[in-house]
Design a protein around this motif. Sequence first.
Motif, PDB file in Angstrom:
ATOM      1  N   LEU A   1       8.838   1.895 -14.504  1.00 18.47           N
ATOM      2  CA  LEU A   1       9.113   1.983 -13.250  1.00 18.47           C
ATOM      3  C   LEU A   1       8.740   3.190 -12.632  1.00 18.47           C
ATOM      4  O   LEU A   1       8.151   3.513 -11.579  1.00 18.47           O
ATOM      5  CB  LEU A   1      10.324   1.422 -12.832  1.00 18.47           C
ATOM      6  N   ALA A   2       9.434   4.422 -12.951  1.00 14.21           N
ATOM      7  CA  ALA A   2       9.338   5.390 -12.667  1.00 14.21           C
ATOM      8  C   ALA A   2       7.768   5.991 -12.521  1.00 14.21           C
ATOM      9  O   ALA A   2       7.119   6.684 -11.929  1.00 14.21           O
ATOM     10  CB  ALA A   2       9.954   6.645 -13.399  1.00 14.21           C
ATOM     11  N   ALA A   3       6.895   5.868 -13.741  1.00 15.60           N
ATOM     12  CA  ALA A   3       5.470   6.104 -13.827  1.00 15.60           C
ATOM     13  C   ALA A   3       4.706   5.240 -12.900  1.00 15.60           C
ATOM     14  O   ALA A   3       3.803   5.717 -12.044  1.00 15.60           O
ATOM     15  CB  ALA A   3       5.065   5.654 -15.233  1.00 15.60           C
ATOM     16  N   GLY A   4       5.119   3.914 -12.781  1.00 19.16           N
ATOM     17  CA  GLY A   4       4.447   3.280 -11.572  1.00 19.16           C
ATOM     18  C   GLY A   4       4.507   4.020 -10.158  1.00 19.16           C
ATOM     19  O   GLY A   4       3.635   3.872  -9.383  1.00 19.16           O
ATOM     20  N   PHE A   5       5.953   4.177  -9.865  1.00 20.05           N
ATOM     21  CA  PHE A   5       6.163   4.691  -8.526  1.00 20.05           C
ATOM     22  C   PHE A   5       5.449   6.011  -8.309  1.00 20.05           C
ATOM     23  O   PHE A   5       4.460   6.406  -7.451  1.00 20.05           O
ATOM     24  CB  PHE A   5       7.554   5.081  -8.318  1.00 20.05           C
ATOM     25  N   ASP A   6       5.301   6.893  -9.575  1.00 20.05           N
ATOM     26  CA  ASP A   6       4.421   8.088  -9.500  1.00 20.05           C
ATOM     27  C   ASP A   6       2.965   7.799  -9.062  1.00 20.05           C
ATOM     28  O   ASP A   6       2.388   8.606  -8.437  1.00 20.05           O
ATOM     29  CB  ASP A   6       4.765   8.785 -10.604  1.00 20.05           C
TER      30      ASP A   6
ATOM     31  N   ARG B   1       2.595   6.957  -5.597  1.00 17.36           N
ATOM     32  CA  ARG B   1       2.628   8.085  -4.700  1.00 17.36           C
ATOM     33  C   ARG B   1       1.524   8.714  -4.741  1.00 17.36           C
ATOM     34  O   ARG B   1       0.841   9.522  -3.733  1.00 17.36           O
ATOM     35  CB  ARG B   1       3.854   8.852  -5.316  1.00 17.36           C
ATOM     36  N   THR B   2       0.908   8.917  -5.937  1.00  8.89           N
ATOM     37  CA  THR B   2      -0.411   9.659  -5.981  1.00  8.89           C
ATOM     38  C   THR B   2      -1.566   9.039  -5.194  1.00  8.89           C
ATOM     39  O   THR B   2      -2.488   9.939  -4.369  1.00  8.89           O
ATOM     40  CB  THR B   2      -1.049   9.728  -7.447  1.00  8.89           C
ATOM     41  N   VAL B   3      -1.517   7.821  -5.289  1.00  2.00           N
ATOM     42  CA  VAL B   3      -2.537   7.159  -4.357  1.00  2.00           C
ATOM     43  C   VAL B   3      -2.147   7.338  -3.030  1.00  2.00           C
ATOM     44  O   VAL B   3      -3.119   7.459  -2.127  1.00  2.00           O
ATOM     45  CB  VAL B   3      -2.506   5.553  -4.841  1.00  2.00           C
ATOM     46  N   GLN B   4      -1.116   7.201  -2.633  1.00  7.56           N
ATOM     47  CA  GLN B   4      -0.491   7.268  -1.162  1.00  7.56           C
ATOM     48  C   GLN B   4      -0.954   8.479  -0.899  1.00  7.56           C
ATOM     49  O   GLN B   4      -1.088   9.015   0.325  1.00  7.56           O
ATOM     50  CB  GLN B   4       0.878   7.048  -1.117  1.00  7.56           C
ATOM     51  N   THR B   5      -0.515   9.733  -1.583  1.00  2.38           N
ATOM     52  CA  THR B   5      -0.908  11.256  -1.480  1.00  2.38           C
ATOM     53  C   THR B   5      -2.372  11.346  -0.851  1.00  2.38           C
ATOM     54  O   THR B   5      -2.555  12.210   0.098  1.00  2.38           O
ATOM     55  CB  THR B   5      -0.520  11.878  -2.335  1.00  2.38           C
ATOM     56  N   THR B   6      -3.253  10.591  -1.673  1.00  2.00           N
ATOM     57  CA  THR B   6      -4.761  10.639  -1.490  1.00  2.00           C
ATOM     58  C   THR B   6      -5.057  10.039  -0.129  1.00  2.00           C
ATOM     59  O   THR B   6      -5.889  10.526   0.505  1.00  2.00           O
ATOM     60  CB  THR B   6      -5.365  10.041  -2.440  1.00  2.00           C
ATOM     61  N   THR B   7      -4.134   8.978   0.087  1.00  2.00           N
ATOM     62  CA  THR B   7      -4.432   8.385   1.394  1.00  2.00           C
ATOM     63  C   THR B   7      -4.044   9.150   2.527  1.00  2.00           C
ATOM     64  O   THR B   7      -4.717   9.359   3.712  1.00  2.00           O
ATOM     65  CB  THR B   7      -3.564   6.868   1.577  1.00  2.00           C
ATOM     66  N   ILE B   8      -2.936   9.812   2.415  1.00  2.00           N
ATOM     67  CA  ILE B   8      -2.357  10.802   3.220  1.00  2.00           C
ATOM     68  C   ILE B   8      -3.345  11.892   3.669  1.00  2.00           C
ATOM     69  O   ILE B   8      -3.670  12.288   4.760  1.00  2.00           O
ATOM     70  CB  ILE B   8      -0.930  11.235   3.002  1.00  2.00           C
ATOM     71  N   ASP B   9      -3.578  12.468   2.487  1.00  2.00           N
ATOM     72  CA  ASP B   9      -4.798  13.540   2.766  1.00  2.00           C
ATOM     73  C   ASP B   9      -6.079  13.243   3.570  1.00  2.00           C
ATOM     74  O   ASP B   9      -6.673  13.829   4.464  1.00  2.00           O
ATOM     75  CB  ASP B   9      -5.323  13.911   1.433  1.00  2.00           C
ATOM     76  N   GLN B  10      -6.650  11.998   3.140  1.00  2.92           N
ATOM     77  CA  GLN B  10      -7.563  11.507   4.113  1.00  2.92           C
ATOM     78  C   GLN B  10      -7.420  11.161   5.575  1.00  2.92           C
ATOM     79  O   GLN B  10      -7.953  11.300   6.364  1.00  2.92           O
ATOM     80  CB  GLN B  10      -8.208  10.157   3.305  1.00  2.92           C
TER      81      GLN B  10
ATOM     82  N   ALA C   1       6.225   8.943   5.146  1.00  3.33           N
ATOM     83  CA  ALA C   1       7.454   8.174   4.829  1.00  3.33           C
ATOM     84  C   ALA C   1       7.302   7.293   3.631  1.00  3.33           C
ATOM     85  O   ALA C   1       8.219   7.307   2.884  1.00  3.33           O
ATOM     86  CB  ALA C   1       7.990   7.521   6.005  1.00  3.33           C
ATOM     87  N   GLN C   2       6.278   6.534   3.442  1.00  4.36           N
ATOM     88  CA  GLN C   2       6.076   5.690   2.160  1.00  4.36           C
ATOM     89  C   GLN C   2       6.131   6.412   1.055  1.00  4.36           C
ATOM     90  O   GLN C   2       6.794   6.257   0.171  1.00  4.36           O
ATOM     91  CB  GLN C   2       4.951   4.780   2.404  1.00  4.36           C
ATOM     92  N   ALA C   3       5.371   7.658   0.995  1.00  6.61           N
ATOM     93  CA  ALA C   3       5.115   8.650  -0.070  1.00  6.61           C
ATOM     94  C   ALA C   3       6.605   9.248  -0.388  1.00  6.61           C
ATOM     95  O   ALA C   3       6.937   9.206  -1.700  1.00  6.61           O
ATOM     96  CB  ALA C   3       4.336   9.629   0.187  1.00  6.61           C
ATOM     97  N   SER C   4       7.481   9.372   0.326  1.00  9.72           N
ATOM     98  CA  SER C   4       8.753  10.320   0.187  1.00  9.72           C
ATOM     99  C   SER C   4       9.517   8.992  -0.358  1.00  9.72           C
ATOM    100  O   SER C   4      10.350   9.118  -1.229  1.00  9.72           O
ATOM    101  CB  SER C   4       9.333  10.429   1.454  1.00  9.72           C
ATOM    102  N   LYS C   5       9.515   7.565  -0.020  1.00 10.47           N
ATOM    103  CA  LYS C   5      10.292   6.655  -0.442  1.00 10.47           C
ATOM    104  C   LYS C   5       9.754   6.528  -2.073  1.00 10.47           C
ATOM    105  O   LYS C   5      10.710   6.159  -2.957  1.00 10.47           O
ATOM    106  CB  LYS C   5      10.191   5.488   0.143  1.00 10.47           C
ATOM    107  N   LEU C   6       8.297   6.559  -2.314  1.00 10.41           N
ATOM    108  CA  LEU C   6       7.899   6.435  -3.713  1.00 10.41           C
ATOM    109  C   LEU C   6       8.550   7.459  -4.450  1.00 10.41           C
ATOM    110  O   LEU C   6       8.799   7.257  -5.582  1.00 10.41           O
ATOM    111  CB  LEU C   6       6.442   6.153  -3.751  1.00 10.41           C
ATOM    112  N   GLU C   7       8.511   8.678  -4.033  1.00 12.88           N
ATOM    113  CA  GLU C   7       9.264   9.507  -4.910  1.00 12.88           C
ATOM    114  C   GLU C   7      10.661   9.311  -5.081  1.00 12.88           C
ATOM    115  O   GLU C   7      11.079   9.777  -6.280  1.00 12.88           O
ATOM    116  CB  GLU C   7       9.001  11.155  -4.054  1.00 12.88           C
ATOM    117  N   ARG C   8      11.193   9.106  -4.188  1.00 14.96           N
ATOM    118  CA  ARG C   8      12.630   8.651  -4.423  1.00 14.96           C
ATOM    119  C   ARG C   8      12.965   7.823  -5.397  1.00 14.96           C
ATOM    120  O   ARG C   8      13.669   7.720  -6.377  1.00 14.96           O
ATOM    121  CB  ARG C   8      13.407   8.295  -3.122  1.00 14.96           C
TER     122      ARG C   8
END
Length: 225
Positions: free
Chosen positions: A100-105, A108-117, A52-59
């Motif tokens: 800001l968009a770059a920061g959120f991206d 989100r990349t870090v969050q995606t790695t966490t999700i995969d783990q 859910a957090q990753a989706s929010k970061l993407e938005r």
Amino acid sequence: MSILDRLSRLLRANVNDLISRAEDPAKIIDQALRDMRAAYSEARSEVADAMAQASKLEREANTNRRLSDEYSKKAEEALRGGNEELAREALRRAQNSKDLAAGFDEQRTVQTTTIDQLKTQLRALEAKIDEMESKKSLLAARQKTAQAGATLDRVSGFDKAGGAMDAFEEMEQKVAGMEDRNRASQDLRKEGDFDAQLKDLGRDQAIEDAFAALKAKVQGPANDR
């Protein structure tokens, strides 16, 4: 700390507590499975929150990219209208939104790695639960076999020194000794009776002989008549 690390600490604490209280192995297995299922539910919840957090970061990233594009267009419109100061402000805001968009991206990349783990840990935990479930019946059967073996040891221990079988054999020997003494007494009585009969037999014969002699004396020889 990973989910599996927390689970490992929890299992060690709970299982060690059960072992220290000398609980039934089946109870330890059940408790371990309950802890693993609880950790699995927690892991699923964490994965869901992370997604859910990753989706929010993407938005947020998409929103800021859209704002950056809009401010860039407004800066062009302002410059075309001859308002350089407004154009510069619009460009500044466009750059801020782009950053800001770059920061959120990046986040989100870090969050995606966490999700995969987390998903990997979740799958590993699920596999562990399945493994424990499949082993539970086997462990229960092994426990029953071990208990049966302990019972067999107790039963077989009866024939060892100090066991119940020794006491039984001792009593059996005592009874056999009493029976031997009874038979000996009976044999002795029989022998006594036999001797008495022999004595009586000799005595009767002596009486008969004495009677015959007396009769011959009184009556005289048979040829005198």
